[in-house]
Design a protein around this motif. Sequence first.
Motif, short mmCIF file in Angstrom:
data_model
loop_
_atom_site.label_atom_id
_atom_site.label_comp_id
_atom_site.label_asym_id
_atom_site.label_seq_id
_atom_site.Cartn_x
_atom_site.Cartn_y
_atom_site.Cartn_z
N GLY A 1 0.80 -1.22 0.00
CA GLY A 1 0.00 0.00 0.00
C GLY A 1 0.83 1.26 0.00
N THR A 2 2.13 1.16 0.26
CA THR A 2 3.06 2.28 0.12
C THR A 2 3.84 2.10 -1.18
N ARG A 3 4.72 3.04 -1.46
CA ARG A 3 5.60 2.85 -2.62
C ARG A 3 6.54 1.68 -2.44
N GLY A 4 6.76 1.28 -1.19
CA GLY A 4 7.71 0.23 -0.91
C GLY A 4 9.13 0.75 -0.93
N GLY A 5 10.07 -0.15 -0.77
CA GLY A 5 11.47 0.27 -0.76
C GLY A 5 12.40 -0.88 -0.50
N ALA A 6 13.67 -0.57 -0.51
CA ALA A 6 14.70 -1.53 -0.13
C ALA A 6 14.89 -1.47 1.38
N VAL A 7 15.03 -2.62 2.04
CA VAL A 7 15.20 -2.67 3.48
C VAL A 7 16.28 -3.68 3.84
N ALA A 8 16.96 -3.44 4.94
CA ALA A 8 17.90 -4.42 5.49
C ALA A 8 17.91 -4.26 6.99
N VAL A 9 18.05 -5.39 7.69
CA VAL A 9 18.09 -5.41 9.15
C VAL A 9 19.28 -6.24 9.58
N ALA A 10 20.06 -5.71 10.51
CA ALA A 10 21.21 -6.42 11.06
C ALA A 10 21.13 -6.42 12.58
N ARG A 11 21.41 -7.57 13.17
CA ARG A 11 21.59 -7.64 14.62
C ARG A 11 23.08 -7.82 14.89
N VAL A 12 23.69 -6.81 15.48
CA VAL A 12 25.13 -6.79 15.71
C VAL A 12 25.37 -7.21 17.15
N GLU A 13 25.98 -8.38 17.33
CA GLU A 13 26.27 -8.91 18.66
C GLU A 13 27.76 -8.76 18.93
N SER A 14 28.27 -9.47 19.92
CA SER A 14 29.68 -9.30 20.29
C SER A 14 30.63 -9.93 19.30
N ALA A 15 30.24 -11.02 18.64
CA ALA A 15 31.16 -11.73 17.76
C ALA A 15 30.53 -12.15 16.45
N ARG A 16 29.29 -11.73 16.19
CA ARG A 16 28.65 -12.11 14.94
C ARG A 16 27.59 -11.07 14.57
N VAL A 17 27.20 -11.12 13.29
CA VAL A 17 26.12 -10.29 12.77
C VAL A 17 25.10 -11.20 12.12
N LEU A 18 23.83 -11.05 12.48
CA LEU A 18 22.73 -11.69 11.78
C LEU A 18 22.16 -10.66 10.81
N TYR A 19 22.02 -11.02 9.53
CA TYR A 19 21.71 -10.02 8.51
C TYR A 19 20.68 -10.57 7.54
N GLN B 1 18.41 -15.26 5.69
CA GLN B 1 19.20 -14.62 6.75
C GLN B 1 20.58 -15.25 6.76
N TYR B 2 21.61 -14.42 6.92
CA TYR B 2 22.98 -14.90 6.95
C TYR B 2 23.63 -14.52 8.28
N THR B 3 24.59 -15.33 8.69
CA THR B 3 25.37 -15.06 9.89
C THR B 3 26.82 -14.81 9.48
N TYR B 4 27.37 -13.71 9.98
CA TYR B 4 28.74 -13.31 9.66
C TYR B 4 29.55 -13.21 10.94
N GLU B 5 30.76 -13.74 10.90
CA GLU B 5 31.67 -13.56 12.03
C GLU B 5 32.08 -12.09 12.12
N LEU B 6 32.21 -11.59 13.34
CA LEU B 6 32.48 -10.17 13.55
C LEU B 6 33.67 -10.02 14.49
N PRO B 7 34.86 -9.69 13.97
CA PRO B 7 35.99 -9.41 14.85
C PRO B 7 35.70 -8.20 15.73
N SER B 8 36.31 -8.15 16.89
CA SER B 8 36.03 -7.07 17.84
C SER B 8 36.45 -5.70 17.32
N TYR B 9 37.43 -5.67 16.42
CA TYR B 9 37.93 -4.40 15.89
C TYR B 9 37.13 -3.94 14.67
#
Length: 352
Positions: free
Chosen positions: A219-237, A272-280
């Motif tokens: 019902g809207t124009r719509g759009g591109a969207v992305a959501v990430a959960r950034v944890e201590s050592a990984r990202v869910l995307y 959904q993908y899981t990515y390893e996330l170095p602390s730096y």
Amino acid sequence: MGPLTSPRTGEWVRAEDPSAVGAVRRKAVLLAEEAGFDPVLIGQTAVAVSEAVSNLVKHAVDGTVMVRPHPEAPATVELITVDRGPGMADVARALRDGYSTSGTLGIGLGAISRISSGYDVHSLPGKGTVLAMHFTAGHTPAPALRASGLTRPIGEEQVCADGFAFLRTDSATTVLVCDGLGHGHIAAQATYRAVELFMSSSDQEPLDIVRRLHAGLAGTRGGAVAVARVESARVLYAGLGNISGWVTHAEGRQGMVSVPGIAGQQVGRLRQYTYELPSYATVVMHSDGLTDRWDPTTMPGLFSRLPAVIAAGLMREAGSRRDDACVVTVRPAKKATSNPGEATARPDDGDR
């Protein structure tokens, strides 16, 4: 924590003539009063803001400035300045007492750093300077600065159809980036709706949130969207459409996968993908208002700075004036010892 989206946060002001100093100072004072600052801190904030913007007007190339409520602390005022030159070869010297760029108020960057509750700066000779500082009532520190985001509308538009929002817990920061289809107020309505849906999705994983956004944007124009959960050592995307996501550090970056489609209109198989996330590392997400050809190695030192400075530096280096633009930067929830290395990804079961 409430949402932070482009039309509600503040506007970029071009620091082209002295009138910009007064305009930004008045906005900073208004925000400080609304945040409950005492008169002394309001005055100090006004002086520091005036000094920073005066530097842009008198000495910078293509200087711009934004003052807004801090995205992680609404009772905190944040100022961000960006320019394309001349830059500083010795930032440490500029922070010493008695050093001031000629022709400004004369209090110097060192005094600004003491007046503010927190600050960070990145500067390269010939490329320019990014300065971020914030002011909090009672000089109390703002929350741990794990995330920041910036938007900029196309051309001379007042409304940006790109936007972002955060949800934060002690163990994770969940981020939405939405690029409403088109430009202007009508396109921005899709982003407003996406933010509303996102802010009521705090217990869901990114894939489930994206599914909800797809259904809710009908019902809207719509759009591109992305959501990430950034944890201590990984990202869910999970992403749908042309939002770019990266796990980034000074030595390089690793892309995160979005599937083709338009939220609210058409979609294939969401994943959904899981990515390893170095602390730096820093997670970077941006709309196609930033080119995806930027390279961390050409911006030495930037990715060791605070998220607000990283976001502003990327907007300067990769942002386009021919499109709405949004960039978000997020650090891991907590630090851990790790060696540099390439991020890896694995797909989760997308059809749960």
